[in-house]
Scaffold this active site. Structure first.
Site, short mmCIF file in Angstrom:
data_model
loop_
_atom_site.label_atom_id
_atom_site.label_comp_id
_atom_site.label_asym_id
_atom_site.label_seq_id
_atom_site.Cartn_x
_atom_site.Cartn_y
_atom_site.Cartn_z
N CYS A 1 -2.97 -7.29 -0.25
CA CYS A 1 -2.29 -5.88 -0.24
C CYS A 1 -1.43 -5.53 1.07
O CYS A 1 -1.50 -6.45 1.95
CB CYS A 1 -3.24 -4.63 -0.54
SG CYS A 1 -2.50 -3.10 -1.03
N ASP A 2 -0.67 -4.40 1.07
CA ASP A 2 0.33 -4.45 1.91
C ASP A 2 -0.06 -4.46 3.63
O ASP A 2 0.88 -5.15 4.27
CB ASP A 2 1.05 -2.92 1.79
CG ASP A 2 1.73 -2.74 0.57
OD1 ASP A 2 1.25 -3.65 -0.33
OD2 ASP A 2 2.24 -1.83 0.30
N SER B 1 7.62 3.01 0.44
CA SER B 1 7.03 2.05 -0.22
C SER B 1 8.14 0.69 -0.53
O SER B 1 9.30 1.26 -0.47
CB SER B 1 6.49 2.37 -1.40
OG SER B 1 6.24 1.46 -2.45
N GLU C 1 3.94 6.73 3.34
CA GLU C 1 5.09 6.24 2.53
C GLU C 1 5.42 7.46 1.49
O GLU C 1 4.41 8.22 1.08
CB GLU C 1 4.70 5.13 1.53
CG GLU C 1 4.36 4.01 2.14
CD GLU C 1 4.13 2.70 1.37
OE1 GLU C 1 4.28 1.46 1.76
OE2 GLU C 1 3.60 2.80 0.16
N ASP D 1 -2.44 1.17 -0.98
CA ASP D 1 -0.98 2.23 -1.04
C ASP D 1 -0.79 2.82 -2.37
O ASP D 1 -0.49 3.81 -2.34
CB ASP D 1 0.07 1.37 -0.52
CG ASP D 1 0.08 0.85 0.94
OD1 ASP D 1 -1.04 0.88 1.60
OD2 ASP D 1 1.15 0.62 1.50
#
Length: 557
Positions: free
Chosen positions: A123-124, A472, A446, A82
């Protein structure tokens, strides 16, 4: 008890000699064919600080499995950064990658009949995607979080990844020299680990540890630490225990566990992305979770942690104070969470915390309950004629809880970024970014670049921003996302015009477009559905299958 009840389909059936030959050819001994097979999924790749070290951690997991008489077989799935893709067309692939990750892990483990799974994530979208797969498969498994990055520093200024985005806003305003702008970029990310504040990765890591699907300290141990390496080695012990006791993800992912996770997300001031991810994980686990559940928790739980993006501290600071377990012990003693939920250690959450000291005097990262940063939750669910199916606001309290002003409308992120650079956004505006939802984006990108530019320009408390996209975990300011229905589906946000008065109220939980119904009806009659913003490939498939943000952006509804 038979521990290899899935892999024995291949390894113990004399009618499948080719399968056994290929496994032996891949380096397994004949004796290994009688042991349980554990799929070790790494989301490691070299092009991102969050994931660059995960393949190495996965090898440590394999060592720990071998020590417990288990066969670890590593495979990889994708990871989309991201931080790197924000503000570019590449960001459209980020949320899409959650589904690809879940589908690929499910496919790999299902096809190869692994008896258990260890997913090394960082990660996200890695974390919710992996956990969705574990919940679908419902075989013994756990997650190993790759850990948080250490903070950076430049000219005495503490830095993290959001410092770079906000520096761009300062540069646009002439408040930062080119030399200092490049200095911030060079020093913001000093090595491996996920983005250091209470952004989406650390929010989800804390939620997952609270759910019981990772071992204690997984969420807060830094990426480059002996504790993280030891966690990987210990994975073999826990997976063998899960196999022997036949403890599966859905035994752990109960309604009570999700309620605990919502409390922790609120106390930490976590990312609004947790809303769509926890709803999606719950769906995979067969647990009903809705926007109303988030609001119910926000009504009774305060924000206590002074963590970035709106606060002062990073996850590594919480780690130094005892990490997520110390925070959980504090909440348990205050009666905010339930301690009898099962975890991957084979013990309950309360048993895991029995020897842990709570966070107390001598620190100000976690505020006392008598002096919260915000008396109720920062995640507020708004409804009104602009969002009949709901919208998700992130309100720290610093920017106020009410805002009203004229709309300035942009039909893409690129358009708003250009508008910000040209000075079109002024104090008092309600910035509307639309056609960036799950279908419209596609991929619900985002809006970190525009929100950071707004903060960097000193407008953070002077404008509000609403969007059918998402934010985000690094976003702060008066922001409202996940507006549903989205513009692509003809939601009311598609009908807003420049100058329309919009009123936002995070106390009354309302989001209203102050335009006469007859005017809106006339606008709707003129509205035309946009062409899909993806001619072919995975993004086009996503448009055809994805559901609303209010139900988790699921593709298998």
């Amino acid at each position: 008890m038979i521990l290899n009840k899935f892999s024995r389909i291949y390894t113990q059936d004399d009618s499948l000699p080719a399968a056994q030959a290929m496994l032996i050819g891949a380096g397994l001994a004949e004796d290994d064919l009688r042991k349980p097979f554990v799929g070790v999924c790494s989301t490691g790749f070299e092009g991102n600080t969050c994931n660059m070290h995960l393949d190495g951690l996965a090898q440590e997991v394999k060592r720990g499995l071998a020590a417990q008489g288990l066969v670890g077989l590593r495979f990889n799935t994708i990871g989309v950064s991201d931080g790197i893709t924000n503000g570019t067309p590449g960001m459209r692939y980020s949320l899409v990658s959650r589904e690809i990750i879940a589908d690929s892990i499910e496919a790999m483990a299902g096809a190869h009949n692994y008896d258990a799974l260890a997913c090394v994530v960082g990660c996200d979208k890695n974390m919710p995607g992996a956990l969705m797969a574990l919940a679908r498969l419902n075989r013994p498994g756990l997650l190993v979080y790759g850990g948080t990055i250490k903070g950076g520093s430049y000219k005495g200024q503490s830095l993290n990844i959001v410092s770079c985005f906000e520096a761009y806003g300062q540069k646009l305003q002439g408040q930062l020299s080119d030399e200092d702008y490049r200095g911030i970029i060079r020093n913001a990310c000093p090595g491996p680990g996920a983005c250091g504040g209470m952004y989406t990765a650390n929010t989800m890591a804390a939620a997952i540890e609270t759910l019981g699907m990772s071992v204690p300290f997984s969420a807060s141990a830094t990426a480059v630490s002996a504790a993280k390496t030891q966690e990987c080695l210990d994975t073999g012990h826990y997976l063998r225990l899960l196999l022997e006791r036949d403890i599966k993800p859905r035994d752990i992912l109960t309604r009570e566990a999700f309620e605990n996770a919502l409390v922790v997300t609120t106390v930490l001031g976590g990312s609004t992305n947790a809303v769509i991810h926890l709803i999606a994980i719950a769906n995979a686990a067969g647990v009903a979770l809705t926007l109303a559940d988030f609001q119910a928790v926000s009504n009774r739980v305060p924000v206590l942690a002074d963590l970035k993006p709106s606060g002062r501290y990073l996850m590594e600071d919480l780690s130094a104070l005892g990490g997520v377990p110390a925070m959980l012990k504090t909440l348990l003693e205050e009666g905010l969470i339930t301690g009898d939920t099962l975890t991957v250690t084979g013990q309950t959450l309360a048993q895991n915390l029995a020897q842990i000291r709570p966070l107390g005097a001598g620190q100000d990262l976690l505020r006392p309950f008598s002096q919260p940063l915000k008396a109720d939750g920062h995640i507020q669910i708004l409804y009104g004629n602009l969002a009949p199916e709901g919208a998700v606001a992130k309100i720290s309290g610093k920017e106020g809880e009410q805002f009203a002003g004229p709309a300035i409308v942009f039909d893409s992120e690129e358009a708003v970024n250009d508008g910000l650079a040209r000075g079109l956004v002024a104090a008092g505006h309600v910035v509307v970014i639309r056609y960036v939802g799950p279908k419209g984006g596609p991929g619900m990108p985002e809006m970190l670049k525009p929100t950071s530019a707004i903060m960097g320009a000193g407008l953070g408390d002077k404008v509000a921003l609403i969007t059918d996209g998402r934010f985000s975990g690094g976003t702060h300011g008066f922001v409202v996302g996940h507006v549903c229905p989205e513009a692509y589906d003809g939601g009311p946000i598609a009908l807003v015009e420049n100058g329309d008065w919009i009123a936002l109220d995070a106390r009354a939980n309302t989001i209203e477009l102050r335009v006469e119904a007859a005017v809106l009806q006339a606008r709707r009659a003129r509205w035309q559905p946009p062409a899909p913003n993806a001619p072919r490939g995975v993004l086009r498939k996503y448009i055809r299958t994805v559901g609303s943000a209010s139900t988790g952006c699921l593709t298998d509804e």
